[in-house]
Design a protein around this motif. Structure first.
Motif, mmCIF file in Angstrom:
data_model
loop_
_atom_site.group_PDB
_atom_site.id
_atom_site.type_symbol
_atom_site.label_atom_id
_atom_site.label_comp_id
_atom_site.label_asym_id
_atom_site.label_seq_id
_atom_site.Cartn_x
_atom_site.Cartn_y
_atom_site.Cartn_z
ATOM 1 N N SER A 1 0.910 -1.104 -0.054
ATOM 2 C CA SER A 1 -0.016 0.025 -0.051
ATOM 3 C C SER A 1 0.915 1.420 0.065
ATOM 4 O O SER A 1 0.233 2.101 -0.247
ATOM 5 C CB SER A 1 -0.826 0.053 1.207
ATOM 6 N N PRO B 1 -7.534 3.944 -1.179
ATOM 7 C CA PRO B 1 -7.554 4.618 0.146
ATOM 8 C C PRO B 1 -6.617 5.625 0.291
ATOM 9 O O PRO B 1 -5.409 5.662 -0.021
ATOM 10 C CB PRO B 1 -7.313 3.436 0.993
ATOM 11 N N GLU C 1 -17.492 1.612 2.210
ATOM 12 C CA GLU C 1 -16.390 2.801 2.681
ATOM 13 C C GLU C 1 -15.584 2.735 1.167
ATOM 14 O O GLU C 1 -14.039 3.486 1.272
ATOM 15 C CB GLU C 1 -15.514 2.149 3.843
ATOM 16 N N ASP C 2 -15.539 1.841 0.149
ATOM 17 C CA ASP C 2 -14.556 1.557 -0.739
ATOM 18 C C ASP C 2 -14.961 2.811 -2.011
ATOM 19 O O ASP C 2 -14.804 2.364 -2.995
ATOM 20 C CB ASP C 2 -14.907 0.443 -1.320
ATOM 21 N N ARG D 1 -12.462 5.493 1.640
ATOM 22 C CA ARG D 1 -11.943 5.427 3.204
ATOM 23 C C ARG D 1 -11.917 3.896 3.875
ATOM 24 O O ARG D 1 -11.917 3.592 4.821
ATOM 25 C CB ARG D 1 -13.193 6.173 3.886
ATOM 26 N N GLY D 2 -11.996 3.084 2.793
ATOM 27 C CA GLY D 2 -11.785 1.575 3.012
ATOM 28 C C GLY D 2 -10.188 1.211 3.075
ATOM 29 O O GLY D 2 -9.321 2.061 3.234
ATOM 30 N N SER D 3 -9.918 -0.057 2.731
ATOM 31 C CA SER D 3 -8.676 -0.505 2.752
ATOM 32 C C SER D 3 -8.299 -1.089 1.439
ATOM 33 O O SER D 3 -7.130 -1.365 1.273
ATOM 34 C CB SER D 3 -8.477 -1.443 3.869
ATOM 35 N N VAL D 4 -9.213 -1.354 0.388
ATOM 36 C CA VAL D 4 -8.866 -2.139 -0.673
ATOM 37 C C VAL D 4 -9.110 -1.245 -1.736
ATOM 38 O O VAL D 4 -10.289 -0.736 -2.167
ATOM 39 C CB VAL D 4 -9.534 -3.462 -0.729
#
Length: 261
Positions: free
Chosen positions: A45, A99, A145-146, A214-217
């Motif tokens: 990331s 993100p 969140e994505d 605001r997500g992770s993926v």
């Protein structure tokens, strides 16, 4: 095939969600191609240094197959009309969202422009010249969140009354956005979420917007137009209006029973 309730939803709300519109295997194959072109490492990331990277022109086999499934072709026929749309062999632009705490700079409400005006501005008119549908192809799983696309439910029926007085030349997408009033901007918001393989078929006038991730993926989504094979008609002598045309006509219908054309 779309059910009658789904077609009615499209006319009323401006979009319909099709689950399993194309196989996850095609989504995975497409994402592998896209990851290479981002220049980022999917497992690191720290290489995701931009909130959005735009890639375009994807006509490789996974993308061609994704946009040409039988279920999608049936839906195109039902929403636009048989023989009234042009087949696609690519998926156009992918705005890939990562993100990030940074503002991506492109989160304003808008309807997609569809043709170039004489002054070079991108415009849209009441006959939706150059666009039969806006389509959202989810190539990754997209949760709340994505950075899912935000949709103003029913906003497509607000747009015709602003475009009709502008005639064939229509308005630029910026000029149109300046017309949005409290009625439009306070409409319910729907998020274009779903697993990879989901497709949202949207009315060309649907008001929508991006948002920060605001997500992770990272989110992988294509947003190609479906192009018309013939101009959209708002005065058909045989009354054979497509759902796209019906929605525009409803947006031009006045309470006294008259149309704004």
């Amino acid at each position: 095939m779309l059910r009658d309730t789904e077609i009615n939803q499209f006319i009323r709300d401006g979009f319909v969600r099709i689950d399993n519109a194309f196989p996850r295997e095609l989504a995975d194959e497409g994402c592998a191609i896209l990851w290479k072109d981002t220049g980022c490492n999917p497992t690191d990331s720290t290489t995701w240094t931009q909130p959005v990277i735009r890639l375009g022109g994807y006509a490789q086999e996974p993308f061609q197959k994704a946009v040409n499934t039988p279920s999608l072709h049936d839906a195109f026929d039902q929403l636009v009309g048989k023989g009234r749309w042009e087949p696609r062999n690519s998926l156009g632009t992918f705005p890939i969202r990562f993100p990030s705490p940074d503002d991506p700079g492109d989160t304003g409400w808008h309807a997609e422009a569809s043709f170039a005006g004489e002054d070079g501005s991108w415009r849209l008119n009441v006959a939706s010249k150059g666009r039969a549908l806006l389509m959202l192809f989810l190539f990754s799983d997209v949760g709340p969140e994505d950075a899912p696309t935000r949709i103003l439910v029913g906003s497509h029926q607000d747009v015709p009354k602003w475009l009709q007085p502008a005639g064939d030349n229509g308005l630029s997408f910026i000029e149109l956005a300046q017309q949005f009033d409290e009625v439009t901007l306070n409409r319910p918001v729907e998020l274009a979420t779903g697993p990879a393989g989901t497709v949202y078929l949207c009315h060309p006038f649907l008001v929508h917007a991006a948002q920060p991730h605001r997500g992770s993926v990272p989110r992988f989504m294509a947003q190609p137009p479906l192009l018309p094979a013939e101009p959209i008609q708002l005065n058909r002598s045989d009354g054979d209006y497509s759902p796209v045309e019906q929605a525009i006509r409803q947006g031009l219908f006045k309470k006294d029973g008259r149309f704004l054309f």
